[in-house]
Write an enzyme that holds these catalytic residues in place. Structure first.
Site, PDB file in Angstrom:
ATOM      1  N   HIS A   1      -7.450  -4.988  -2.054  1.00 21.27           N
ATOM      2  CA  HIS A   1      -6.206  -4.295  -1.731  1.00 21.27           C
ATOM      3  C   HIS A   1      -5.368  -5.117  -0.737  1.00 21.27           C
ATOM      4  O   HIS A   1      -5.871  -5.583   0.278  1.00 21.27           O
ATOM      5  CB  HIS A   1      -6.556  -2.933  -1.136  1.00 21.27           C
ATOM      6  CG  HIS A   1      -5.411  -2.032  -0.886  1.00 21.27           C
ATOM      7  ND1 HIS A   1      -4.648  -1.492  -1.884  1.00 21.27           N
ATOM      8  CD2 HIS A   1      -4.897  -1.539   0.279  1.00 21.27           C
ATOM      9  CE1 HIS A   1      -3.723  -0.703  -1.367  1.00 21.27           C
ATOM     10  NE2 HIS A   1      -3.844  -0.725  -0.049  1.00 21.27           N
TER      11      HIS A   1
ATOM     12  N   SER B   1       0.834  -1.198   0.000  1.00 15.43           N
ATOM     13  CA  SER B   1       0.000   0.000   0.000  1.00 15.43           C
ATOM     14  C   SER B   1       0.876   1.258   0.000  1.00 15.43           C
ATOM     15  O   SER B   1       1.698   1.426  -0.902  1.00 15.43           O
ATOM     16  CB  SER B   1      -0.967  -0.052   1.184  1.00 15.43           C
ATOM     17  OG  SER B   1      -1.990   0.901   1.039  1.00 15.43           O
TER      18      SER B   1
ATOM     19  N   GLU C   1      -9.431  -3.120  -7.070  1.00 13.30           N
ATOM     20  CA  GLU C   1      -8.804  -2.011  -6.343  1.00 13.30           C
ATOM     21  C   GLU C   1      -8.964  -0.698  -7.086  1.00 13.30           C
ATOM     22  O   GLU C   1      -8.684  -0.626  -8.287  1.00 13.30           O
ATOM     23  CB  GLU C   1      -7.299  -2.260  -6.172  1.00 13.30           C
ATOM     24  CG  GLU C   1      -6.923  -3.496  -5.400  1.00 13.30           C
ATOM     25  CD  GLU C   1      -5.469  -3.455  -4.964  1.00 13.30           C
ATOM     26  OE1 GLU C   1      -5.033  -2.398  -4.473  1.00 13.30           O
ATOM     27  OE2 GLU C   1      -4.788  -4.470  -5.113  1.00 13.30           O
TER      28      GLU C   1
END
Length: 307
Positions: A269, A144, A239
């Protein structure tokens, strides 16, 4: 691969949340609780240490490490998360590769906005090099926001005249603070984790008024990746940040970087966090471990040959 597993995880990630923007404290507590539900593998040793004047977790395989080091950057939108919340990922990479890892507790926004996180991750890398560690034995990995840091830290290292690591592994990286990817809109509602409003809320804390149109904030659309090490980018089709990965991969290929864009269907994600729960997570981590083993082994061989 299991549709039932994916459906259960999608439903779990869609559980009702409080309406409206949550406070920083609520975001941090919620993420910590979520990640505590993930599986940390057995057979690893975890110790507290310091790296580049920041605390870090040193994660090692229980039976002794191979020659190779993963410098890991945790996710959390630059606002929440920690080396502890990333242990399900860091631990899985260590268990599957036999390498050692350092997971850096970089400073978070809004208390420490851009570029504090990059300063800390760059200092951590510099600290490894200062010990005499060969960069051909080091890989950057992250998820991320931390996946974005694998790229921006590499940019900062290159700008500082430092040798670059042997490889980059990025799980669902955040790479575009301009939020101009088409998937920001086409995956809205399909993504069970994020909405545009949510990422813009945390993103504004990190930006703190900085112009997002710069390579260290939006490398997917602005960075020159010339000379970058081989990259493995893993992302799911569900995502809103999907196009961050696809556009960075295209930029890398355009300047001759060895890029593997690894896209898994119908997963959310940072789906790799669900190792032991989701077949696709275990398979993706196996591919990441293979990539790291090949790249760090190749780097070691090149270093020995040169000497």
């Amino acid at each position: 691969m299991s549709k039932e597993q994916r459906a259960r995880i999608d439903a779990m990630m869609r559980q009702p949340r409080p309406e409206g923007p949550r406070s920083v404290e609520e975001l941090r507590a919620g993420f910590k609780a979520l990640m505590a539900r993930m599986i940390v593998p057995d057979g690893i040793r975890i110790t507290q240490t310091t790296l580049g004047n920041r605390s870090a977790l040193h994660v090692e395989p229980g039976n002794g490490p191979r020659a190779g080091t993963i410098l890991y950057f945790h996710g959390g939108g630059f606002v929440f998360g920690s080396p502890e919340t990333a242990l399900p990922l860091t631990g899985q990479l260590v268990a599957r590769t036999g390498f050692t890892a350092y997971s850096v507790d970089y400073r978070l926004a809004p208390e420490h906005p851009f570029p504090a996180a990059i300063e800390d991750t760059l200092n951590a890398y510099r600290a490894l090099l200062d010990t005499g560690m060969d960069p051909s034995t080091i890989a950057f990995a992250g998820d991320s926001a931390g996946g974005g840091l694998t790229v921006t830290t590499c940019l900062a290292a290159r700008d500082a005249g430092l040798p670059l690591p042997a490889a980059i592994v990025a799980f669902s990286p955040g790479l575009d603070a301009t939020r101009t990817g088409e998937s920001m809109d086409t995956k809205e509602g399909i993504d069970p984790v994020f909405t545009r409003k949510a990422v813009e809320h945390t993103g504004a804390m990190y930006l703190a008024g900085a112009d997002p149109h710069q390579p260290l904030l939006s490398p997917a659309v602005l960075a020159d990746l010339t000379g970058f090490p081989p990259m493995l980018i893993q992302v799911g089709t569900n995502e809103i940040l999907l196009d961050d990965s696809t556009r960075l991969a295209a930029r890398g290929r355009a300047v001759g970087v060895d890029v593997i864009l690894d896209v898994t269907a119908d997963v959310p994600h940072v789906f790799q966090s669900f190792a032991g729960i989701l077949d696709e997570a275990d398979e993706a981590l196996d591919r990441a471990a293979l990539f790291l083993g090949q790249r760090l082994r190749a780097g070691n061989a090149a270093s020995v040959s040169a000497t």
